[in-house]
Design an enzyme around this catalytic site. Structure first.
Site, PDB file in Angstrom:
ATOM      1  N   ASP A  63       0.810  -1.217   0.000  1.00 24.65           N
ATOM      2  CA  ASP A  63       0.000   0.000   0.000  1.00 24.65           C
ATOM      3  C   ASP A  63       0.843   1.267   0.000  1.00 24.65           C
ATOM      4  O   ASP A  63       2.069   1.218   0.136  1.00 24.65           O
ATOM      5  CB  ASP A  63      -0.959  -0.020   1.205  1.00 24.65           C
ATOM      6  CG  ASP A  63      -0.255  -0.438   2.503  1.00 24.65           C
ATOM      7  OD1 ASP A  63       0.981  -0.381   2.567  1.00 24.65           O
ATOM      8  OD2 ASP A  63      -0.959  -0.841   3.450  1.00 24.65           O
ATOM      9  N   ASP A 132      -7.588  -2.520  14.126  1.00 27.25           N
ATOM     10  CA  ASP A 132      -8.966  -2.838  13.741  1.00 27.25           C
ATOM     11  C   ASP A 132      -9.043  -4.082  12.845  1.00 27.25           C
ATOM     12  O   ASP A 132     -10.072  -4.358  12.237  1.00 27.25           O
ATOM     13  CB  ASP A 132      -9.626  -1.632  13.047  1.00 27.25           C
ATOM     14  CG  ASP A 132      -8.893  -1.195  11.783  1.00 27.25           C
ATOM     15  OD1 ASP A 132      -7.912  -1.868  11.388  1.00 27.25           O
ATOM     16  OD2 ASP A 132      -9.299  -0.183  11.183  1.00 27.25           O
ATOM     17  N   HIS A 134      -7.183  -4.667  10.107  1.00 31.16           N
ATOM     18  CA  HIS A 134      -6.923  -4.493   8.675  1.00 31.16           C
ATOM     19  C   HIS A 134      -5.613  -5.147   8.257  1.00 31.16           C
ATOM     20  O   HIS A 134      -4.679  -5.281   9.052  1.00 31.16           O
ATOM     21  CB  HIS A 134      -6.984  -3.012   8.255  1.00 31.16           C
ATOM     22  CG  HIS A 134      -5.858  -2.139   8.692  1.00 31.16           C
ATOM     23  ND1 HIS A 134      -6.035  -0.986   9.445  1.00 31.16           N
ATOM     24  CD2 HIS A 134      -4.523  -2.200   8.451  1.00 31.16           C
ATOM     25  CE1 HIS A 134      -4.879  -0.401   9.640  1.00 31.16           C
ATOM     26  NE2 HIS A 134      -3.935  -1.117   9.059  1.00 31.16           N
ATOM     27  N   GLU A 139      -9.606  -1.779   5.266  1.00 32.41           N
ATOM     28  CA  GLU A 139     -10.280  -1.481   6.520  1.00 32.41           C
ATOM     29  C   GLU A 139     -11.526  -2.362   6.686  1.00 32.41           C
ATOM     30  O   GLU A 139     -12.010  -2.947   5.709  1.00 32.41           O
ATOM     31  CB  GLU A 139     -10.687  -0.001   6.524  1.00 32.41           C
ATOM     32  CG  GLU A 139      -9.506   0.962   6.482  1.00 32.41           C
ATOM     33  CD  GLU A 139      -8.775   1.083   7.812  1.00 32.41           C
ATOM     34  OE1 GLU A 139      -8.728   0.091   8.579  1.00 32.41           O
ATOM     35  OE2 GLU A 139      -8.240   2.168   8.093  1.00 32.41           O
TER      36      GLU A 139
HETATM   37  N1  LIG Z   1      -0.888  -0.114   6.241  1.00 33.27           N
HETATM   38  C1  LIG Z   1      -0.155  -0.496   7.377  1.00 33.27           C
HETATM   39  C2  LIG Z   1      -0.305  -1.964   7.581  1.00 33.27           C
HETATM   40  O1  LIG Z   1       0.289  -2.669   6.495  1.00 33.27           O
HETATM   41  C3  LIG Z   1       0.330  -2.323   8.906  1.00 33.27           C
HETATM   42  O2  LIG Z   1       0.386  -3.709   9.048  1.00 33.27           O
HETATM   43  C4  LIG Z   1      -0.503  -1.777  10.032  1.00 33.27           C
HETATM   44  C5  LIG Z   1       0.142  -1.926  11.397  1.00 33.27           C
HETATM   45  O3  LIG Z   1       1.178  -1.022  11.604  1.00 33.27           O
HETATM   46  P1  LIG Z   1       2.238  -1.177  12.754  1.00 33.27           P
HETATM   47  O4  LIG Z   1       3.146  -2.303  12.368  1.00 33.27           O
HETATM   48  O5  LIG Z   1       2.967   0.136  12.791  1.00 33.27           O
HETATM   49  O6  LIG Z   1       1.497  -1.471  13.991  1.00 33.27           O
HETATM   50  O7  LIG Z   1      -0.938  -0.480   9.764  1.00 33.27           O
HETATM   51  C6  LIG Z   1      -0.445   0.275   8.691  1.00 33.27           C
HETATM   52  O8  LIG Z   1      -1.386   1.243   8.625  1.00 33.27           O
END
Ligand SMILES: N[C@@H]1[C@@H](O)[C@H](O)[C@@H](COP(=O)(O)O)O[C@@H]1O
Length: 256
Positions: A63, A132, A134, A139
């Site tokens: 992404d 959440d 995702h 989402e």
């Molecule tokens: N788009 C990314 C995800 O790919 C990631 O897995 C998630 C958790 O992030 P973190 O590893 O900083 O907790 O949220 C982000 O927004």
């Protein structure tokens, strides 16, 4: 799903890094799906230290934020070059990250899907998980069959990511993300989740019903998903003793 609970995030990440290294050694032109966020940073450090040969490897990131300049320090382009690509011998032409500034987004999303197919599909997809539930930026309420497209972030995710931007208002509201269908097409998944703030999402993903309200729960349908956890992220699992036992008694030939 294989649930791998280790004594620390570091220990879990080490095992995950060996699985990825195994794929790259077995298939020098492997196609990797990559993730951003704080969770995989240590994984990338370990992979860098392994001095693997990345010359023929292709990568596709999950992404990117829409509208953020590529050079912005919080763009996923910047993240990937800073945390992995500039430290390895990957061919920049084999690196693919969605373009959050593409003039025709719909066309760009279709082309991204096409490039994944042309590369032969993703051999191994690295995943984190949002609080959440995702994956990528899919989402809750995302179609479980979705493909690469634009999504609107939830308030929760913008709050979670505010730490990178200073405050919530600075977090872009729109993103481009591989769809859940795209992620499900990968041959193998390595999902990492660490810390108490991930415990609820992990429990719903692993032991809850499959639902678009917890997008990661669709991974229950995938034949090769491994979930790497520290004790805090595993804290709300009902069957954690069983998962630990299974891992400790895994036959030697399955230990890669
Ligand atoms: N788009 C990314 C995800 O790919 C990631 O897995 C998630 C958790 O992030 P973190 O590893 O900083 O907790 O949220 C982000 O927004």
């Amino acid at each position: 799903m294989e649930i791998i609970i280790q004594a620390s995030a570091q220990a879990a990440t080490e095992i995950a890094s060996r699985t990825i290294a195994h794929v790259l050694r077995r298939k020098p032109n492997a196609v990797l799906g990559l993730a951003t966020g704080s969770t995989p940073v240590q994984l990338y450090k370990l992979l860098i230290d392994m001095n693997l040969d990345w010359r023929q490897v292709s990568t596709f990131n999950l992404d990117e934020y829409v509208g953020l300049p590529k050079a912005h320090p919080q763009s996923y382009h910047s993240f990937m070059w800073a945390n992995l690509f500039k430290h390895i011998n990957i061919d920049p032409q084999n690196v693919h990250i969605p373009d959050g500034n593409a003039p025709d987004m719909a066309l760009h999303c279709l082309a991204y899907e096409q490039k994944i197919r042309q590369a032969g599909g993703i051999d191994l997809q690295v995943l984190g998980i949002g609080t959440d539930g995702h994956i990528g930026f899919n989402e809750p309420s995302s179609s479980l069959g979705s493909r690469t497209r634009i999504k609107t972030l939830t308030r929760q995710t913008r709050q979670d990511n505010a730490r990178f931007f200073g405050n919530e208002d600075q977090v872009p509201s729109h993103v481009i993300t591989m769809g859940i269908g795209t992620i499900m097409d990968a041959r193998q998944h390595v999902l990492l989740a660490f810390g108490p703030h991930k415990a609820r999402a992990v429990a719903l993903t692993v032991e809850g019903p499959i639902t678009a309200m917890v997008p990661a729960s669709i991974l229950q349908m995938h034949p090769d998903t491994r979930v790497y956890l520290d004790p805090e992220a595993a804290a709300q699992l009902q069957r954690s003793d069983y998962y630990r036992w299974v891992f400790e008694h895994k036959p030697l030939w399955q230990r890669v």
